[in-house]
Design an enzyme around this catalytic site. Structure first.
Site, PDB file in Angstrom:
ATOM      1  N   ASN A  13      62.941 -19.062 -28.329  1.00  0.00           N
ATOM      2  CA  ASN A  13      63.596 -19.375 -27.063  1.00  0.00           C
ATOM      3  C   ASN A  13      63.219 -20.757 -26.556  1.00  0.00           C
ATOM      4  OD1 ASN A  13      64.940 -16.864 -26.792  1.00  0.00           O
ATOM      5  ND2 ASN A  13      63.029 -15.935 -26.110  1.00  0.00           N
ATOM      6  N   THR A  17      53.563 -16.153 -25.500  1.00  0.00           N
ATOM      7  CA  THR A  17      53.582 -15.115 -26.520  1.00  0.00           C
ATOM      8  C   THR A  17      53.890 -15.713 -27.884  1.00  0.00           C
ATOM      9  OG1 THR A  17      54.382 -13.555 -24.852  1.00  0.00           O
ATOM     10  CG2 THR A  17      54.580 -12.902 -27.158  1.00  0.00           C
ATOM     11  N   PHE A  24      68.826  -7.412 -25.330  1.00  0.00           N
ATOM     12  CA  PHE A  24      67.958  -8.169 -24.430  1.00  0.00           C
ATOM     13  C   PHE A  24      68.495  -9.582 -24.255  1.00  0.00           C
ATOM     14  CE2 PHE A  24      64.497 -11.214 -23.866  1.00  0.00           C
ATOM     15  CZ  PHE A  24      63.937 -10.733 -22.695  1.00  0.00           C
ATOM     16  N   ASP A  74      57.106 -14.533 -19.490  1.00  0.00           N
ATOM     17  CA  ASP A  74      56.358 -13.349 -19.083  1.00  0.00           C
ATOM     18  C   ASP A  74      56.134 -13.336 -17.576  1.00  0.00           C
ATOM     19  OD1 ASP A  74      55.033 -10.988 -19.297  1.00  0.00           O
ATOM     20  OD2 ASP A  74      53.598 -11.672 -20.797  1.00  0.00           O
ATOM     21  N   ASP A 124      54.261 -22.423 -24.995  1.00  0.00           N
ATOM     22  CA  ASP A 124      54.781 -21.083 -24.805  1.00  0.00           C
ATOM     23  C   ASP A 124      53.593 -20.124 -24.873  1.00  0.00           C
ATOM     24  OD1 ASP A 124      56.532 -18.942 -24.575  1.00  0.00           O
ATOM     25  OD2 ASP A 124      56.742 -18.758 -26.745  1.00  0.00           O
TER      26      ASP A 124
END
Length: 1417
Positions: free
Chosen positions: A1106, A530, A853, A975, A528
């Protein structure tokens, strides 16, 4: 497993023939799917498949007790002393085949279940009585429960229903703690689900208001108790289970066998060691199960408040235990939080939840209730996780208004919850498809074959020597205990155990030890971005605001932007932040964004929520700064201003407002912030002076429960209690002492309330106008007419919404944002002469509703109202490519594509913001119900938020380390794709000279199939062209794949279309894909599975938020979390960077190498002793008791334990450890060492026979013991004892996967000590030592030459063994030689085939060429 004794089956006369026929057919030995067409040849409805095509697929086979089979089964068990019972304990399905016959599922009392991995599980079918009001879908009569077949009531006579009361029962079985119920009308078993399946949101909002006690008891009988429990067995049960393990059964049989062979001392020592091992095992097992039980039971012992329906159809609160909760219960979430004991959907109020136990993410998340706007949607726990409180998570606190309760509907209980599923994954892990374990079982089978050869030889020798029958049998069976050592399975895991301990010391916790071995074969790791590759905290680099149709210059200091800017207002309000224990918490991006505005945020205290019957809004305000005094916020557009009639409510009362002098307000600097203070006078007669005020229409953002009264000031002011707290706290109980006597009102400065409001800097205010009829001003009637236009909207909408919302306490009132300022209020010096006076009010933004979100939608939005405006606004932030599709095209800046590219290619994270002015007809109540897609459209683009996401300092070195080790790195992020490509270049995933191609996919139309093109993403001009390009644009760029390595970059949208319309290209995409951006959590897991499909051993490293699906799908999932044992992944690292990845790989390689080495050593130990015993059998002798003890306990056991203690190297190398135990290299190593062992012992025995002083041993007559104290025994013992030590050293490799053997201090000390001891016995035959070891020796010590020669033979074996292992078995030449012998030309792994195909395909990658997909999905 004990089987229940069935009741006698009553049969109708007409079915006797069928019954006898089924008896005859069932006499054959049945197996599951023994032959093709077995299902057709069996009874009807004998087989059923559940969850077809999924990972949870189950195949059910029904069996019923057969009386004659059971009789013979137990008879044979008695005759063979329980052997069938023991075998049935190890293989329960065999017991079913032996005792039962096939039958239809409606008759079955036992099921044999075959899962998707081919494992067989036996479960009983339970029957439980129910009352007449039970759900008819699952209720059957007892006739059907025990004997119904194909709709016939087996055993029921014509008078059954007349003579017996109607009774009902339910049939079910439990598989891995999940209940499956029998549905008689469908004649099938179904998985019992809660309200998480096919339940509409509208049903959750309206249909559940609490069960009656009777309904609750019925549902509890159906669903069972709400308990997630791990059984902690008693020590006695654990002892029985441990003893019945095949390992200990084999050990017991061996001890009995050795006792018959007069090895009493050896048998006693092994018995003592086994007892010690059992005790340690029982203690550890009990400790682990107790620890897991205590951790899980934390949510099973609390009390909870639920709503219960009374007989009068009223709802009351009742306290009950959490174990009694059932799906459909409505629970009250306490304000101070709790540990959730079930999965529940919020239907009112907000909750702040810590989900670190499930996801590993330590940042608390805010849960919001489901709303009427979602009422048509079908509830899904994954899609609606923002509304779901999951079992095991901690509710820190709740937010709602007044005494209204935060309510949630229970949707899942017990092991069906999210926590239950995770616990089941721990209790029942899926078997690893790892070749090492399969090969080890094959190798043990190979050892049994060798044992059979040895048994045959020993049988031949003893028969030829005419030994006694008992002695022959004992010695023959003893070969099995030698060739197949009982400690072999335990020795296979010693490396894994030590690796797990070392990882724990480094802050890496593992809940699935077998995964450590798998990590040693990792070929690819997904990361991942971030929080994993980059820092958790994003830094706001600046903002770019839209100015005159173009994006302006970047502004670094966000707080310097005017407070009335839509961009700054959106940044201050479009978030889901909250205060927790005095700290601002929420998504790190939201925190950084809000902090950049330098606005303050305040939230209501408990006193505020109890004092006023509403949810006091959250307020954010700008910092103290110098801003020019601003007028009232922009008025409503003329097109929206249509309601301009003043509603006097049939009463001539007026609102009169006066303010203090601005100088006084300004001087009161000690007050942090002031709000407008109002005194409202309700007069029964019109005044000569009747000032009126244009009060902002933002007051009525509330559901009011207070009717407006005209008789008292307090009752009249109740509607304002639901407005922004600046007005909410401005209701004084008396006039200030210095109020002007001529004024009917006075205004005083009040302390700032505790609401949370976003507000602009100091001296920022809105202007209200005061009108009087005194002096030269207009008359009273003229004043009323003039004020009509200004007051109409406020008065009309206030009263309208107060009535509409009076009963809607299940909705959340707005949060408010405003600047943190010192408001100045003007008190006219002489109100009689003032015609119009400007008055300042705070700039406040009320957050009416949040749309949280979502990873799927890639955006969030808020509906807000600014104080003084007659309409609401919508602010949206999210991925730029998503926001663009929601905006009006004419509002998009011309240079958006180029500016966006400019920042993303530099690695910045870019968030787009948009705004929309909503219709004035949209009331507060309507805003709570409006669907999201109805407001998130026709937006106005307002700017970009630029965030800098710096790489962690550890990222680049780790990526380079993995690349040097030939471990591929892949980025999987949510992203922007250009940002991800930039980060991939910065960290080294993509080298400087490498090219990146972006996959561009279009959806099919009625006239054209889906298209796929690859476009370069390397130069800014190409990127700009790509950003502004139409669907028909093509880019032709030459790419020489032989000169420059290329990578593929794919977005989540493109990935979905490729999987749907280009499935044949998926292997090529994943084989060359390095950057996968805008991927949803489900797509991340899907990508991992596709990589596994082409034979990659895949690792996944993420923060767990996530990535849970991908972490669990990967072979090796590593979660970066502060939790010690997060169940989000097999590995959890407290070190919040990717340095844990090479550590896990290094330990995995070390563990795999150690396990191979120990396994080979234990196999060679058996062969050494096997050869020794066969040679001594030939010489009518055997090893003595002390010699066996010295070899087995002091050499083999000590060495095997310490061999795995060697640590892993800290450097990864390109070579990978062998993963195939039966591979050519390993087999060559084992076979060559076996030949050297045989050659050495035969050489020593032959040399002994050539000695002139040697006298051969003679057989003992009859039942007498063999003469074990002989020269044959001594020579073989000396030689073999050194061979054990030699092979220990040979099979203890160091570099490249382990540290050198001398770093293993305990093993080094053991080898030196044992070598010295063996050397002393050989070269210094002291009488006391020889007598103790029962070794034959020369009392005159004249055989020194013989002993030196034996030592030379041993040394020769050491040199040869070491040379073969290190210079031959490990050489590349040998590997290539075996490949040539086996004619291996093509690679085994699918991904190598795919890469080879792409290298040979000159047209790949097809840059600038359009590939057309299929119309069909």
């Amino acid at each position: 497993m004990n089987d229940k004794i069935d009741k006698p089956i009553k049969l109708r006369r007409s079915s006797w023939y069928l019954y006898l026929n089924s008896k005859m057919t069932s006499m054959t030995y049945d197996r599951l799917d023994e032959e093709i067409g077995a299902e057709d040849s069996g009874p009807p409805n004998h087989k059923q498949v559940l969850h077809l095509g999924t990972a949870e697929e189950l195949t059910l086979h029904g069996y019923q007790l057969s009386s004659w089979k059971a009789f013979f089964y137990y008879l044979i068990s008695v005759i063979t002393l329980g052997c069938p019972l023991l075998i049935s304990y190890w293989k329960p399905e065999w017991g079913v085949y032996w005792k039962r016959r096939k039958c239809s599922l409606s008759q079955a009392d036992t099921l044999v279940i075959k899962d998707a991995d081919g494992q067989l599980i036996v479960v009983p079918v339970e029957t439980e009585g129910v009352d007449t009001n039970f759900d008819p879908k699952y209720a059957v009569t007892p006739h059907f429960a025990n004997g119904a077949a194909d709709g016939l009531q087996n055993g029921a006579t014509d008078s059954t229903h007349l003579t017996q009361p109607v009774q009902k029962c339910m049939r079910y079985f439990v598989y891995q703690h999940i209940r499956y119920l029998w549905m008689p009308f469908k004649k099938t078993f179904v998985c019992l689900r809660g309200y998480d399946n096919n339940t509409c949101i509208s049903s959750l909002l309206t249909d559940f208001r609490g069960f009656s006690l009777e309904e609750q008891m019925q549902r509890q009988q159906l669903y069972g108790r709400n308990v997630i429990s791990v059984e902690v067995k008693s020590y006695f049960n654990l002892l029985v289970t441990e003893i019945l393990n095949p390992f200990y059964i084999f050990q017991i049989a061996s001890i009995v066998l050795w006792s018959f062979d007069n090895y009493i001392l050896y048998a006693s020592c092994i018995f003592f060691v086994s007892c010690l091992s059992v005790a340690v095992s029982l203690f550890e097992t009990r400790k682990q199960s107790q620890s897991l039980h205590d951790m899980i039971e934390a949510s099973n012992t609390s009390e909870v408040i639920v709503l219960r329906m009374t007989s009068e159809k009223t709802t009351v609160e009742a306290q009950t235990s959490t174990v009694d909760l059932v799906p459909g219960d409505v629970v009250v979430i306490p304000p101070n939080g709790c540990i959730m004991a079930c999965d529940a959907v919020l239907i009112s109020g907000n909750a702040i939840v810590n989900e670190s136990m499930l996801t590993g993410e330590s940042v608390p998340v805010t849960k919001t209730p489901v709303t009427a706007s979602e009422e048509k949607e079908i509830y899904c726990a994954e899609r609606h996780k923002r509304h779901t409180l999951f079992c095991g998570t901690e509710v820190i606190q709740t937010r709602y208004y007044g005494t209204a309760q935060v309510l949630a509907v229970v949707v899942r209980t017990g092991f069906s919850t999210a926590k239950g599923e995770l616990v089941r994954s721990i209790l029942y892990p899926r078997p690893l498809d790892f070749k090492f374990y399969k090969d080890s079982m094959k190798f043990i089978g190979f050892m049994f074959m060798i044992a059979s050869i040895g048994m045959s030889y020993s049988l031949y020798v003893y028969i030829m020597h005419k030994e006694a029958v008992m002695k022959t049998i004992v010695r023959t069976l003893d070969i099995v205990t030698i060739v197949v050592p009982p400690a072999l399975p335990a020795a296979m895991t010693v490396g894994t155990y030590y690796a797990q301990s070392r990882l724990k010391k480094k802050g890496i916790f593992c809940i699935s030890p077998p995964r450590i071995n798998v990590s040693g074969k990792l070929k690819l790791v997904c990361f991942d971005k971030t929080g994993t590759l980059t820092e958790d905290g994003l830094e706001v680099w600046g903002v770019v605001e839209v100015e005159q149709g173009k994006l302006g210059a970047p502004v670094m200091d966000v707080s310097s932007i005017r407070h009335t800017s839509h961009l700054i207002a959106g940044m201050a309000s479009c978030h889901s932040l909250t205060y927790l224990h005095g700290n601002l918490t929420g998504d790190p991006l939201d925190v950084r964004m809000f902090e950049a505005t330098k606005w303050a945020m305040e939230e209501p205290s408990d006193e505020d929520t109890q004092r006023f019957d509403n949810l006091i809004p959250t307020i954010v305000r700008p910092p103290t700064a110098t801003f020019p005094t601003t007028p009232c916020p922009n008025p409503v557009p003329s097109a929206l201003s249509s309601q301009n009639s003043l509603q006097t409510l049939g009463h001539p009362s007026s609102l009169v407002i006066a303010s203090e002098k601005s100088q006084a307000c300004t001087s009161s600097s000690s007050s942090q912030s002031n709000s407008l203070s109002l005194i409202l006078n309700v007069q029964s007669q019109p005044l000569a002076i009747s000032p009126s005020v244009a009060i902002p229409s933002s007051f009525p953002l509330f559901p009011s429960s207070c009717p407006v009264s005209h008789n008292s000031m307090s009752s009249f002011t109740q509607p304002f209690c639901h407005s922004y707290h600046s007005f909410l706290h401005s209701l004084p109980s008396s006039h200030p002492p210095q109020a002007p006597p001529c004024s009917p009102l006075s205004v005083r400065s009040m302390p700032h309330p505790t609401d949370t409001v976003c507000t602009p800097p100091e001296s920022t205010a809105s202007v209200l106008h005061l009108h009087t009829s005194d002096g030269e001003g207009p008359t009273q009637s003229e004043n009323r007419d003039a004020s009509t236009t200004q007051d109409a909207h406020f008065m009309e909408q206030t009263m309208e919404e107060a009535s509409l919302g009076s009963s809607n306490y299940d909705q959340v009132a707005p949060a408010v944002v405003r600047p943190c300022i010192k408001e100045s209020y003007i008190d006219p010096p002489d109100i009689a002469n003032v015609v119009e006076t400007a008055m300042q009010v705070p700039f406040e933004i009320g957050i009416v509703r949040q749309f949280p979100f979502s990873s799927n939608s890639q955006r969030m939005s808020v509906i807000v109202r600014v104080l003084g405006r007659q309409y609401m606004d919508l602010y949206v932030k999210g991925a730029p490519e998503v926001i663009q599709t929601l905006c009006n095209p004419e509002t998009l800046p011309e240079d958006l594509g180029s500016i966006l590219t400019q920042y993303t290619v530099q690695g910045f994270r870019v968030i787009a913001l948009a705004h929309r002015t909503l219709d004035t007809k949209l009331s507060w109540h309507a805003a709570q119900r409006i669907p999201r897609d109805q407001v998130e459209k026709e937006l106005t683009f307002i700017g970009l938020l630029i965030l800098q996401n710096m790489l962690k300092p550890e990222t680049t070195p780790v990526i380079h380390q993995l690349k040097a080790a030939n471990i591929r790195s892949v980025m999987v992020t949510g992203d922007n794709i250009l940002t991800a490509i930039s980060v991939a270049r910065d960290c080294g995933m993509v080298d400087v000279a490498d090219r990146v191609l972006m996959a561009k996919v279009t959806s099919p139309t009625s006239s054209q199939a889906s298209t796929l093109t690859f476009e370069p993403a390397d130069t800014p001009d190409i990127l700009v062209q790509h950003a502004d390009m139409t669907d028909n644009g093509d880019v032709a760029v030459q790419l020489d794949s032989h000169k420059a390595r290329y990578h593929l970059a794919v977005t989540g949208k493109a990935w979905g279309l490729i999987c749907q319309y280009f499935p044949d290209l998926v292997p090529r995409i994943v084989a060359r894909g390095t950057v996968f951006a805008r991927m949803s959590p489900d797509q991340k897991a899907q990508l991992v599975e596709e990589l596994q499909a082409i034979d990659y051993i895949v690792g996944m490293c993420g923060d767990g938020a996530n990535d849970c699906g991908a972490l669990k799908a990967a072979h090796v999932g590593i979660s970066l979390s502060e939790a010690e044992a997060s169940v989000a992944a097999p590995f959890t690292s407290r070190t919040n960077n990717i340095e844990c990845v090479p550590r896990v790989v290094c330990e995995g390689r070390c563990a795999l190498t150690t396990n191979f080495s120990v396994f080979k050593y234990m196999a060679l130990y058996s062969i050494i002793q096997f050869v020794s015993v066969l040679i001594l059998y030939t010489a009518y002798s055997n090893l003595t008791d002390p010699e066996f003890l010295y070899i087995d306990l002091f050499i083999v056991t000590v060495v095997a334990v310490f061999m795995g203690y060697t640590g892993a190297t800290n450097k990864l190398v390109p070579e990978k450890p062998l993963g195939n135990l039966l591979g050519a290299v390993n087999l060559f190593s084992v076979v060559s060492q076996i030949l050297l062992v045989i050659l050495t012992q035969v050489a020593a025995y032959y040399y002994l026979q050539q000695q002139p002083w040697f006298v051969p041993n003679t057989p003992t007559p009859g039942e007498e013991a063999d003469n074990t104290k002989s020269w044959e025994t001594a020579a073989i013992f000396y030689t073999s004892s050194f061979q054990y030590l030699t092979l220990c050293f040979v099979f203890s490799p160091g570099y490249p996967f382990r540290k050198p053997v001398y770093t293993n201090v305990w093993l080094t000390i053991s080898l030196i000590s044992l070598t010295v001891t063996s050397l002393l016995m050989l070269m210094c035959p002291w009488p006391w030592l020889m007598n103790f070891m029962q070794i034959k020796s020369d009392p005159d010590d004249l055989l020194i030459a013989f002993r030196v020669t034996l030592l030379l033979i041993v040394c020769t074996h050491f040199v040869l063994s070491l040379s073969v292992e290190y210079f031959l078995a490990s050489s590349r030449f040998l590997k290539k030689f075996f490949q040539w012998i086996t004619c291996k030309r093509a690679p085994k792994n699918k991904y190598k085939h795919v890469l080879q195909e792409m290298e040979e395909d000159c047209s790949w990658p097809p840059i600038g060429t359009v590939i057309y997909g299929s119309h069909e999905t």
